[in-house]
Scaffold this motif. Structure first.
Motif, PDB file in Angstrom:
ATOM      1  N   TRP A  97       0.845  -1.189   0.000  1.00 18.19           N
ATOM      2  CA  TRP A  97       0.000   0.000   0.000  1.00 18.19           C
ATOM      3  C   TRP A  97       0.883   1.242   0.000  1.00 18.19           C
ATOM      4  CZ3 TRP A  97       1.189   3.087   4.165  1.00 18.19           C
ATOM      5  CH2 TRP A  97       1.947   2.457   5.171  1.00 18.19           C
ATOM      6  N   VAL A  98       0.281   2.397  -0.216  1.00 20.04           N
ATOM      7  CA  VAL A  98       0.938   3.687   0.013  1.00 20.04           C
ATOM      8  C   VAL A  98      -0.095   4.637   0.602  1.00 20.04           C
ATOM      9  CG1 VAL A  98       2.699   3.466  -1.790  1.00 20.04           C
ATOM     10  CG2 VAL A  98       0.468   4.470  -2.352  1.00 20.04           C
ATOM     11  N   SER A  99       0.375   5.582   1.368  1.00 20.49           N
ATOM     12  CA  SER A  99      -0.505   6.602   1.928  1.00 20.49           C
ATOM     13  C   SER A  99      -0.876   7.596   0.831  1.00 20.49           C
ATOM     14  CB  SER A  99       0.196   7.329   3.074  1.00 20.49           C
ATOM     15  OG  SER A  99      -0.519   8.492   3.444  1.00 20.49           O
ATOM     16  N   ALA A 100      -2.170   7.835   0.641  1.00 23.02           N
ATOM     17  CA  ALA A 100      -2.626   8.726  -0.431  1.00 23.02           C
ATOM     18  C   ALA A 100      -2.085  10.135  -0.253  1.00 23.02           C
ATOM     19  CB  ALA A 100      -4.153   8.746  -0.473  1.00 23.02           C
ATOM     20  N   GLU A 101      -2.006  10.578   0.983  1.00 27.84           N
ATOM     21  CA  GLU A 101      -1.547  11.937   1.266  1.00 27.84           C
ATOM     22  C   GLU A 101      -0.064  12.109   0.982  1.00 27.84           C
ATOM     23  OE1 GLU A 101      -1.094  14.878   5.182  1.00 27.84           O
ATOM     24  OE2 GLU A 101      -2.416  13.121   5.258  1.00 27.84           O
ATOM     25  N   HIS A 102       0.707  11.033   1.114  1.00 29.43           N
ATOM     26  CA  HIS A 102       2.163  11.139   1.022  1.00 29.43           C
ATOM     27  C   HIS A 102       2.749  10.503  -0.237  1.00 29.43           C
ATOM     28  CE1 HIS A 102       1.020  11.239   5.324  1.00 29.43           C
ATOM     29  NE2 HIS A 102       1.941  12.191   5.398  1.00 29.43           N
ATOM     30  N   ALA A 103       1.943   9.775  -0.981  1.00 32.03           N
ATOM     31  CA  ALA A 103       2.455   9.083  -2.170  1.00 32.03           C
ATOM     32  C   ALA A 103       2.947  10.082  -3.209  1.00 32.03           C
ATOM     33  CB  ALA A 103       1.367   8.202  -2.770  1.00 32.03           C
ATOM     34  N   VAL A 104       3.996   9.699  -3.909  1.00 34.57           N
ATOM     35  CA  VAL A 104       4.578  10.543  -4.952  1.00 34.57           C
ATOM     36  C   VAL A 104       4.422   9.826  -6.293  1.00 34.57           C
ATOM     37  CG1 VAL A 104       6.632  11.743  -5.757  1.00 34.57           C
ATOM     38  CG2 VAL A 104       6.253  11.431  -3.298  1.00 34.57           C
ATOM     39  N   GLU A 105       3.854  10.529  -7.270  1.00 35.21           N
ATOM     40  CA  GLU A 105       3.698   9.930  -8.598  1.00 35.21           C
ATOM     41  C   GLU A 105       5.037   9.965  -9.326  1.00 35.21           C
ATOM     42  OE1 GLU A 105       0.112  10.108 -11.612  1.00 35.21           O
ATOM     43  OE2 GLU A 105       1.448  11.831 -11.932  1.00 35.21           O
ATOM     44  N   THR A 106       5.435   8.822  -9.830  1.00 31.68           N
ATOM     45  CA  THR A 106       6.764   8.674 -10.414  1.00 31.68           C
ATOM     46  C   THR A 106       6.687   7.886 -11.722  1.00 31.68           C
ATOM     47  OG1 THR A 106       7.676   8.578  -8.175  1.00 31.68           O
ATOM     48  CG2 THR A 106       9.113   7.859  -9.956  1.00 31.68           C
ATOM     49  N   PRO A 107       7.437   8.295 -12.755  1.00 31.82           N
ATOM     50  CA  PRO A 107       7.451   7.511 -14.005  1.00 31.82           C
ATOM     51  C   PRO A 107       8.266   6.231 -13.851  1.00 31.82           C
ATOM     52  CG  PRO A 107       8.885   9.428 -14.202  1.00 31.82           C
ATOM     53  CD  PRO A 107       8.200   9.553 -12.880  1.00 31.82           C
ATOM     54  N   VAL A 108       7.727   5.159 -14.390  1.00 29.98           N
ATOM     55  CA  VAL A 108       8.398   3.858 -14.372  1.00 29.98           C
ATOM     56  C   VAL A 108       8.378   3.301 -15.788  1.00 29.98           C
ATOM     57  CG1 VAL A 108       8.288   1.476 -13.557  1.00 29.98           C
ATOM     58  CG2 VAL A 108       7.842   3.352 -11.968  1.00 29.98           C
ATOM     59  N   ARG A 109       9.539   2.871 -16.250  1.00 28.25           N
ATOM     60  CA  ARG A 109       9.640   2.279 -17.587  1.00 28.25           C
ATOM     61  C   ARG A 109       9.672   0.759 -17.448  1.00 28.25           C
ATOM     62  NH1 ARG A 109      13.908   4.909 -21.350  1.00 28.25           N
ATOM     63  NH2 ARG A 109      15.424   4.141 -19.826  1.00 28.25           N
ATOM     64  N   LEU A 110       8.709   0.118 -18.086  1.00 28.19           N
ATOM     65  CA  LEU A 110       8.573  -1.333 -18.009  1.00 28.19           C
ATOM     66  C   LEU A 110       9.163  -1.958 -19.266  1.00 28.19           C
ATOM     67  CD1 LEU A 110       4.899  -1.507 -16.687  1.00 28.19           C
ATOM     68  CD2 LEU A 110       7.023  -1.606 -15.355  1.00 28.19           C
ATOM     69  N   PHE A 111      10.204  -2.751 -19.087  1.00 27.47           N
ATOM     70  CA  PHE A 111      10.880  -3.378 -20.219  1.00 27.47           C
ATOM     71  C   PHE A 111      10.568  -4.864 -20.273  1.00 27.47           C
ATOM     72  CE2 PHE A 111      13.707   0.209 -19.054  1.00 27.47           C
ATOM     73  CZ  PHE A 111      13.530   0.952 -20.211  1.00 27.47           C
ATOM     74  N   ASP A 112      10.458  -5.350 -21.494  1.00 30.69           N
ATOM     75  CA  ASP A 112      10.254  -6.773 -21.719  1.00 30.69           C
ATOM     76  C   ASP A 112      11.310  -7.236 -22.709  1.00 30.69           C
ATOM     77  OD1 ASP A 112       9.164  -9.303 -21.684  1.00 30.69           O
ATOM     78  OD2 ASP A 112       7.100  -8.610 -21.919  1.00 30.69           O
ATOM     79  N   ARG A 113      11.256  -8.473 -23.100  1.00 29.54           N
ATOM     80  CA  ARG A 113      12.254  -9.005 -24.025  1.00 29.54           C
ATOM     81  C   ARG A 113      12.172  -8.285 -25.361  1.00 29.54           C
ATOM     82  NH1 ARG A 113      11.712 -15.320 -22.043  1.00 29.54           N
ATOM     83  NH2 ARG A 113      12.470 -14.862 -19.934  1.00 29.54           N
ATOM     84  N   LEU A 114      13.337  -8.051 -25.939  1.00 28.76           N
ATOM     85  CA  LEU A 114      13.426  -7.218 -27.138  1.00 28.76           C
ATOM     86  C   LEU A 114      12.814  -7.887 -28.358  1.00 28.76           C
ATOM     87  CD1 LEU A 114      14.397  -4.615 -28.426  1.00 28.76           C
ATOM     88  CD2 LEU A 114      16.686  -5.610 -28.610  1.00 28.76           C
ATOM     89  N   PHE A 115      12.783  -9.227 -28.370  1.00 32.57           N
ATOM     90  CA  PHE A 115      12.240  -9.949 -29.521  1.00 32.57           C
ATOM     91  C   PHE A 115      11.112 -10.874 -29.080  1.00 32.57           C
ATOM     92  CE2 PHE A 115      16.545  -8.824 -30.764  1.00 32.57           C
ATOM     93  CZ  PHE A 115      16.348  -8.322 -32.040  1.00 32.57           C
ATOM     94  N   THR A 116      10.174 -11.091 -29.984  1.00 35.37           N
ATOM     95  CA  THR A 116       9.050 -11.979 -29.693  1.00 35.37           C
ATOM     96  C   THR A 116       9.405 -13.436 -29.935  1.00 35.37           C
ATOM     97  OG1 THR A 116       8.240 -11.685 -31.962  1.00 35.37           O
ATOM     98  CG2 THR A 116       7.341 -10.222 -30.265  1.00 35.37           C
ATOM     99  N   GLU A 117      10.448 -13.685 -30.730  1.00 40.41           N
ATOM    100  CA  GLU A 117      10.851 -15.047 -31.059  1.00 40.41           C
ATOM    101  C   GLU A 117      12.082 -15.451 -30.251  1.00 40.41           C
ATOM    102  OE1 GLU A 117       9.367 -17.291 -33.208  1.00 40.41           O
ATOM    103  OE2 GLU A 117       7.743 -15.811 -33.203  1.00 40.41           O
TER     104      GLU A 117
END
Length: 571
Positions: free
Chosen positions: A475-495
């Protein structure tokens, strides 16, 4: 989702440590070196080298060679040089030199000295003249297409060039004039005089020098011709008194030529030994293909966190220790094979499990209002920084009457096997209290917008005596939470093997879902993390602060690896 030291079983928190990978047994190269030392060969001295070409960034395949060469030297009390094979200036640069040095140091190794093949250009030129004078080389005037035709094929012997028997004095004169710049690029080359019918194509009078006016990153325009890799490699090893020249298997067919040059020149007999290169699923390691990905804008540079380059892996948050462990696990053999990328990810998880701090972040928030919480009150609860390392201590986490949890951690109706929060049910908030969902609020479309919960104030970090609550969620406290960008990486190729079909470009299999950015709500302490620092978002995965996009107090996080292999379910 699960917490780091355990695995979630339908919402429960249970202990389940990852098993360590067994140590790799002694390989054939170490056995060879040990035998040489025991026999007193070269007075028991061990000298290795790692010789990259500075025309790109190092990738995971290079890591295996780095670990082998530097570790062999260390284990046997020897030395390992870093030598840049800078004989083809077209794509070489100081940028790549610096990047290679940084990658090797990051992996945890230190060279005895830095060398450049270009340091030896004058000596190589003198040795080339000696080979001409001894009848072992000649100046060729056939075009490259004509040389290819005269060379024959695997099934057909080659034919001698009409210039093969030209007088020695004439070849010496022409070779010196080649250096002086009297001829156009490609007009003449110097060839070794070996055997045009040899079954090994590399021995059919290979090219030793070609005229090519290119600006050299170190020597400028001092030279208008450059030695070939084959003429440079063994002689550079010899000049550095390398006792064990360790190469990947694609150079096995070049070893007879390596030995031939050393024998004809009568110089220190370095010995070449080959081992299998490191290939990996769901990626490519060819420098040419990695360059194509960069120049074709399929990725954002050589250090894109999806790339198999060491700089990309470092930026993604892979620990150097995990890469070393992976290389050790893969081992050293004489047979080419492809390692499952899941094995590397396992090593990354195992290392980060023991070393990374824990923090909480919510990716898909659902609001909770605690109806019996004193208005305006904020309590600081103690969160464990690393359950695997008691010395890491604890941190303070603000807890208030409004919280956010993950949407998937709540079900309005659920069966007995769902141990997270449900209407009328209880769950423990990580490091905090036990709460009960009494009611829900919905919008006009029937979507749940808020949970109305009550808290048992007597359950801070302790179990109630009259009942058992199994589920634990973050959980996080709504009053204190900080919105932050997150980059989600997956495998570079599908095969799994994007290079399997030679008729189709490997770029066709670039995964369009391999990178996306989301905004998440983080506990405040995450804002204090420095560039490159790693952590676990509890029950989600391992993340690190991007070393390019982040600013002090405003981190951008890269997902290093999820807690589980999501691809295993897809197979």
């Amino acid at each position: 989702m699960r917490f780091c030291t355990g695995e979630k079983q339908r919402g429960r928190f249970v202990s389940a440590h990852m098993s360590d990978v067994k140590d790799t047994p002694t390989d054939f190269i170490r056995q060879m070196v040990a035998a040489d030392v025991a026999a007193g060969k070269h007075d028991g001295r061990v000298q290795t080298r790692f010789p990259p070409e500075p025309n790109g960034y190092l990738q995971i395949g290079h890591a295996k060679a780095i670990c082998l060469n530097f570790s062999i030297a260390e284990e046997f009390g020897g030395k390992c040089n870093l030598r840049f094979d800078d004989t083809n200036p077209e794509k070489e640069s100081d940028e790549f030199v610096r990047a290679i040095e940084e990658d090797i140091e990051w992996l945890g190794f230190k060279w005895a000295k830095i060398c450049f093949a270009s340091d030896y250009f004058e000596q190589l030129f003198e040795w080339a003249i000696k080979l001409i004078e001894d009848g072992h080389a000649y100046v060729e005037e056939l075009s490259f297409d004509e040389m290819r035709d005269y060379r024959g094929s695997i099934n057909e012997p080659g034919r001698p060039s009409p210039y093969r028997e030209r007088p020695i004095e004439e070849s010496v004169d022409l070779f010196k004039r080649m250096r002086a710049g009297e001829f156009a690029d490609g007009e003449k080359v110097l060839r070794a005089k070996i055997d045009m019918t040899h079954p090994n194509m590399n021995m059919r009078d290979p090219v030793m020098y070609r005229i090519k006016r290119m600006h050299h990153h170190r020597l400028g325009d001092e030279w208008c011709m450059y030695p070939s890799y084959d003429f440079t490699h063994g002689q550079s090893d010899s000049l550095e008194n390398v006792t064990h020249s360790l190469c990947s298997l694609e150079f096995e067919d070049h070893r007879p030529l390596y030995d031939w040059f050393i024998e004809k020149l009568g110089i220190f007999p370095s010995k070449q030994t080959e081992f299998s290169r490191l290939n990996m699923t769901y990626t490519v390691v060819s420098k040419r293909k990695l360059r194509e990905l960069v120049e074709g804008n399929f990725v954002d540079g050589w250090d894109d966190p999806r790339m198999p380059t060491l700089s990309g892996m470092r930026r993604r948050g892979y620990p150097a220790a995990a890469i070393r462990k992976f290389c050790e696990t893969v081992g050293i053999t004489k047979v080419n094979s492809t390692s499952d990328v899941a094995l590397l990810e396992h090593a990354v998880r195992a290392e980060l499990n023991s070393t990374s701090i824990r923090r909480m972040a919510v990716f898909d928030p659902l609001e909770i209002e605690i109806t019996n919480w004193p208005e305006g009150q904020v309590v600081e609860v103690d969160g464990v920084n690393n359950p695997e390392d008691e010395s890491a201590g604890t941190r303070k986490i603000p807890f208030s009457g409004r919280l956010f949890i993950e949407q998937e951690d709540f079900k309005e109706e659920a069966n007995r096997k769902f141990f997270r929060l449900k209407k009328g049910g209880e769950v423990r908030l990580r490091y905090g209290y036990i709460i009960k969902c009494d009611d829900v609020e919905k919008d006009a479309d029937g979507n749940i917008t808020k949970l109305l919960c009550s808290v048992d104030l007597d359950t801070l970090n302790k179990q109630p005596t009259d009942r058992k609550v199994k589920g634990v969620i973050h959980w996080v406290s709504a009053e204190h939470a900080v919105e932050t960008p997150v980059r989600l990486f997956d495998r570079l190729f599908t095969e799994e093997n994007p290079e399997a079909d030679k008729e189709i470009s490997f770029t066709k299999y670039v995964n369009p879902e391999s990178s996306k950015e989301v905004k998440v709500l983080c506990e405040p302490s995450l804002m204090e993390m420095a560039a490159g620092e790693q952590c676990q978002f509890e029950r989600i995965g391992y993340f690190c602060v991007d070393n390019k996009l982040s600013k002090p107090g405003a981190p951008v996080f890269n997902r290093t690896v999820a807690l589980r292999d999501s691809w295993a379910k897809k197979k």
